[in-house]
Write a protein that holds these residues in place. Structure first.
Motif, PDB file in Angstrom:
ATOM      1  N   ALA A 170       0.845  -1.200   0.000  1.00 29.05           N
ATOM      2  CA  ALA A 170       0.000   0.000   0.000  1.00 29.05           C
ATOM      3  C   ALA A 170       0.877   1.245   0.000  1.00 29.05           C
ATOM      4  CB  ALA A 170      -0.921  -0.001   1.218  1.00 29.05           C
ATOM      5  N   GLY A 171       2.001   1.171   0.722  1.00 26.54           N
ATOM      6  CA  GLY A 171       2.947   2.282   0.727  1.00 26.54           C
ATOM      7  C   GLY A 171       3.639   2.454  -0.614  1.00 26.54           C
ATOM      8  N   GLU A 172       3.998   1.340  -1.243  1.00 22.79           N
ATOM      9  CA  GLU A 172       4.628   1.411  -2.562  1.00 22.79           C
ATOM     10  C   GLU A 172       3.660   1.994  -3.594  1.00 22.79           C
ATOM     11  OE1 GLU A 172       7.729   0.989  -3.177  1.00 22.79           O
ATOM     12  OE2 GLU A 172       8.332   0.115  -1.252  1.00 22.79           O
ATOM     13  N   LEU A 173       2.395   1.599  -3.506  1.00 20.65           N
ATOM     14  CA  LEU A 173       1.391   2.149  -4.420  1.00 20.65           C
ATOM     15  C   LEU A 173       1.208   3.651  -4.184  1.00 20.65           C
ATOM     16  CD1 LEU A 173      -0.757   1.755  -6.602  1.00 20.65           C
ATOM     17  CD2 LEU A 173      -2.369   1.107  -4.797  1.00 20.65           C
ATOM     18  N   PHE A 174       1.271   4.071  -2.927  1.00 17.40           N
ATOM     19  CA  PHE A 174       1.185   5.501  -2.606  1.00 17.40           C
ATOM     20  C   PHE A 174       2.334   6.260  -3.267  1.00 17.40           C
ATOM     21  CE2 PHE A 174       2.133   9.186   0.073  1.00 17.40           C
ATOM     22  CZ  PHE A 174       0.876   9.780   0.207  1.00 17.40           C
ATOM     23  N   LYS A 175       3.535   5.709  -3.170  1.00 14.26           N
ATOM     24  CA  LYS A 175       4.705   6.337  -3.788  1.00 14.26           C
ATOM     25  C   LYS A 175       4.548   6.430  -5.306  1.00 14.26           C
ATOM     26  CE  LYS A 175       8.628   4.551  -2.420  1.00 14.26           C
ATOM     27  NZ  LYS A 175       9.578   3.512  -1.961  1.00 14.26           N
ATOM     28  N   ASP A 304     -14.872 -14.164  -7.423  1.00 13.17           N
ATOM     29  CA  ASP A 304     -13.831 -14.445  -8.426  1.00 13.17           C
ATOM     30  C   ASP A 304     -13.357 -13.160  -9.087  1.00 13.17           C
ATOM     31  OD1 ASP A 304     -13.602 -17.206  -8.116  1.00 13.17           O
ATOM     32  OD2 ASP A 304     -15.201 -17.639  -9.539  1.00 13.17           O
ATOM     33  N   LYS A 305     -14.284 -12.234  -9.356  1.00  9.81           N
ATOM     34  CA  LYS A 305     -13.908 -10.944  -9.953  1.00  9.81           C
ATOM     35  C   LYS A 305     -13.023 -10.150  -8.990  1.00  9.81           C
ATOM     36  CE  LYS A 305     -18.062 -10.450 -12.823  1.00  9.81           C
ATOM     37  NZ  LYS A 305     -19.328  -9.696 -13.011  1.00  9.81           N
ATOM     38  N   ALA A 306     -13.347 -10.192  -7.699  1.00 10.45           N
ATOM     39  CA  ALA A 306     -12.534  -9.489  -6.702  1.00 10.45           C
ATOM     40  C   ALA A 306     -11.131 -10.079  -6.630  1.00 10.45           C
ATOM     41  CB  ALA A 306     -13.210  -9.560  -5.326  1.00 10.45           C
ATOM     42  N   ILE A 307     -11.035 -11.411  -6.709  1.00 12.39           N
ATOM     43  CA  ILE A 307      -9.724 -12.076  -6.699  1.00 12.39           C
ATOM     44  C   ILE A 307      -8.897 -11.617  -7.897  1.00 12.39           C
ATOM     45  CG2 ILE A 307      -8.548 -14.301  -6.980  1.00 12.39           C
ATOM     46  CD1 ILE A 307     -10.947 -15.553  -5.439  1.00 12.39           C
ATOM     47  N   GLN A 308      -9.496 -11.632  -9.080  1.00 13.06           N
ATOM     48  CA  GLN A 308      -8.777 -11.254 -10.292  1.00 13.06           C
ATOM     49  C   GLN A 308      -8.316  -9.805 -10.233  1.00 13.06           C
ATOM     50  OE1 GLN A 308      -7.800 -13.399 -12.595  1.00 13.06           O
ATOM     51  NE2 GLN A 308      -6.653 -11.729 -13.558  1.00 13.06           N
ATOM     52  N   ALA A 309      -9.175  -8.924  -9.714  1.00 13.65           N
ATOM     53  CA  ALA A 309      -8.808  -7.512  -9.605  1.00 13.65           C
ATOM     54  C   ALA A 309      -7.624  -7.319  -8.666  1.00 13.65           C
ATOM     55  CB  ALA A 309     -10.004  -6.696  -9.120  1.00 13.65           C
ATOM     56  N   GLU A 310      -7.600  -8.052  -7.548  1.00 11.10           N
ATOM     57  CA  GLU A 310      -6.488  -7.937  -6.606  1.00 11.10           C
ATOM     58  C   GLU A 310      -5.202  -8.484  -7.208  1.00 11.10           C
ATOM     59  OE1 GLU A 310      -6.611  -6.874  -2.838  1.00 11.10           O
ATOM     60  OE2 GLU A 310      -7.865  -5.681  -4.193  1.00 11.10           O
ATOM     61  N   ILE A 311      -5.294  -9.606  -7.926  1.00  9.16           N
ATOM     62  CA  ILE A 311      -4.111 -10.187  -8.569  1.00  9.16           C
ATOM     63  C   ILE A 311      -3.512  -9.195  -9.566  1.00  9.16           C
ATOM     64  CG2 ILE A 311      -3.349 -11.958 -10.205  1.00  9.16           C
ATOM     65  CD1 ILE A 311      -5.276 -13.895  -8.783  1.00  9.16           C
ATOM     66  N   GLU A 312      -4.367  -8.571 -10.368  1.00 10.30           N
ATOM     67  CA  GLU A 312      -3.875  -7.617 -11.377  1.00 10.30           C
ATOM     68  C   GLU A 312      -3.277  -6.379 -10.717  1.00 10.30           C
ATOM     69  OE1 GLU A 312      -7.176  -6.885 -13.950  1.00 10.30           O
ATOM     70  OE2 GLU A 312      -7.158  -8.912 -14.800  1.00 10.30           O
ATOM     71  N   LYS A 313      -3.965  -5.829  -9.714  1.00  8.48           N
ATOM     72  CA  LYS A 313      -3.483  -4.605  -9.063  1.00  8.48           C
ATOM     73  C   LYS A 313      -2.130  -4.827  -8.400  1.00  8.48           C
ATOM     74  CE  LYS A 313      -6.034  -1.855  -6.370  1.00  8.48           C
ATOM     75  NZ  LYS A 313      -6.837  -1.411  -5.206  1.00  8.48           N
ATOM     76  N   TRP A 314      -2.049  -5.846  -7.532  1.00  8.26           N
ATOM     77  CA  TRP A 314      -0.825  -6.015  -6.751  1.00  8.26           C
ATOM     78  C   TRP A 314       0.302  -6.605  -7.585  1.00  8.26           C
ATOM     79  CZ3 TRP A 314      -0.924  -2.752  -3.250  1.00  8.26           C
ATOM     80  CH2 TRP A 314      -2.099  -2.479  -2.538  1.00  8.26           C
ATOM     81  N   GLY A 315      -0.042  -7.351  -8.630  1.00 12.39           N
ATOM     82  CA  GLY A 315       1.000  -7.808  -9.542  1.00 12.39           C
ATOM     83  C   GLY A 315       1.697  -6.643 -10.205  1.00 12.39           C
ATOM     84  N   GLN A 316       0.915  -5.643 -10.608  1.00 10.32           N
ATOM     85  CA  GLN A 316       1.500  -4.453 -11.233  1.00 10.32           C
ATOM     86  C   GLN A 316       2.342  -3.659 -10.241  1.00 10.32           C
ATOM     87  OE1 GLN A 316      -1.356  -1.618 -12.721  1.00 10.32           O
ATOM     88  NE2 GLN A 316       0.125  -0.646 -14.085  1.00 10.32           N
ATOM     89  N   VAL A 317       1.842  -3.520  -8.995  1.00 13.43           N
ATOM     90  CA  VAL A 317       2.600  -2.771  -7.985  1.00 13.43           C
ATOM     91  C   VAL A 317       3.923  -3.466  -7.687  1.00 13.43           C
ATOM     92  CG1 VAL A 317       2.636  -2.006  -5.568  1.00 13.43           C
ATOM     93  CG2 VAL A 317       0.555  -1.728  -6.941  1.00 13.43           C
ATOM     94  N   VAL A 318       3.908  -4.794  -7.568  1.00  4.57           N
ATOM     95  CA  VAL A 318       5.141  -5.550  -7.326  1.00  4.57           C
ATOM     96  C   VAL A 318       6.112  -5.343  -8.472  1.00  4.57           C
ATOM     97  CG1 VAL A 318       6.139  -7.875  -7.148  1.00  4.57           C
ATOM     98  CG2 VAL A 318       4.134  -7.261  -5.764  1.00  4.57           C
TER      99      VAL A 318
END
Length: 324
Positions: A170-175, A304-318
């Motif tokens: 969450a901090g990395e995404l803020f940055k 399932d949609k919520a899972i996919q959205a989280e995978i896409e969001k945090w994969g990009q942040v990583v």
């Protein structure tokens, strides 16, 4: 000796009987207790979400829902245990979607696939996070905080519950979103990070409300904004980051019930219906509110949609923050 055509007829009859028996068994589900595995120790937010629902779901399904804590490796031990369990509906996982998605993107090796080995049952609770600073930081809103960070790149610090934790990402995404350079300081859990925030050893955190709310009365920290699109019911006077001009930042800690892929659809739907029923009860809604969360049960498809959205969001942040 049985003629080939009769062998085929017998095989077809056996398959039909087997399918009928499987359907009947699925229709009778559950006929014994269900294990709800929590991949973290007792007392944490994931454990609280599980226990908030388990009792009421047991009453609805007429079978006990037994909460079992299998902690270790940032939630990976419990998640792998459920991923490898029999896909019969009797072993399920109450997990934090953000943590599971971050681990999937961050870890070099996993013995299971979060995206492939789990099916969504229902979201349990959704919990805002909040940006908090210690009393010495001369910022009273998020834009002032951003200005301070930009004035001294790399000098401001943010603490987290550990490298790869939801708080860290969450901090990395803020940055990334604000174009700031803030030094990450990892801790062994939220408690030590908030303790050092109170003591002034770090400048800020992006933390869950249960970790922050008990400390507000001390006056040693200030909450500048919440991370969800809507204001938090527990902090109705605190504006969101979006309200303060950080338009592309939205983070919620989402806890959800998951089942191993291959679990019969009837079992998943019954579990989900029990979650939705439990989530409508005042006791569950009030219990969630005491945790600084909201009871937000969903259908399997929406989960399932919520899972996919989280995978896409945090994969990009990583990828953006680590280059992986």
């Amino acid at each position: 000796m049985i003629a080939p055509r009769y062998q085929a007829l017998l095989l077809g009859a056996a398959l039909a009987l087997g399918a009928a028996a499987h359907a009947a068994h699925a229709a009778d589900w559950p006929d014994r207790p269900v294990r709800m595995v929590v991949p973290f120790p007792p007392g944490g937010a994931t454990d609280a979400a599980a226990r908030l629902y388990a009792q009421h779901m047991g009453e609805i399904l007429k079978q006990p829902i037994v909460v079992e804590n299998k902690a270790g490796a940032g939630g990976e031990v419990g998640a792998e245990h459920v991923a490898r369990a029999a896909a019969d509906g009797y072993t399920v996982l109450m997990g934090a979607l953000g943590s599971l998605s971050i681990n999937a993107a961050l870890l070099d090796k996993q013995n299971y696939s979060f995206a492939k080995d789990f099916k969504g049952v229902s979201v349990a609770t959704t919990m805002p996070m909040a940006v908090a600073v210690n009393e010495k930081v001369p910022a009273t809103n998020v834009q002032e905080l951003i200005a301070l960070a930009k004035a001294s790149p790399g000098k401001m610090t943010f603490g987290s519950a550990g490298t790869g934790s939801s708080q860290h990402m969450a901090g990395e995404l803020f940055k990334i979103t604000t174009g700031t350079d803030i030094m990450h300081v990892p801790y062994r859990g939220s408690g030590p990070a908030v303790t050092d925030l109170l003591g002034g050893q770090i400048d800020m955190v992006i933390e869950t409300l249960p970790a922050l709310l008990p400390q507000l009365a001390s006056g040693k920290i200030r909450i500048l904004g919440v991370t969800t699109p809507e204001r938090a019911p527990a902090l109705p006077d605190v504006p969101t980051l979006a309200e303060q001009g950080v338009k592309d930042y939205s983070v919620a800690t989402t806890y959800a019930l998951l089942a191993p892929t291959g679990t019969p659809a009837q079992a998943i739907e019954k579990l989900s219906a029990a979650m939705r029923h439990a989530g409508s009860l005042p006791a569950v809604q009030e219990g969630a509110a005491k945790l600084g969360a909201q009871a937000t049960p969903t259908s399997p498809a929406d989960t399932d949609k919520a899972i996919q959205a989280e995978i896409e969001k945090w994969g990009q942040v990583v990828r953006l923050s680590t280059g992986k």
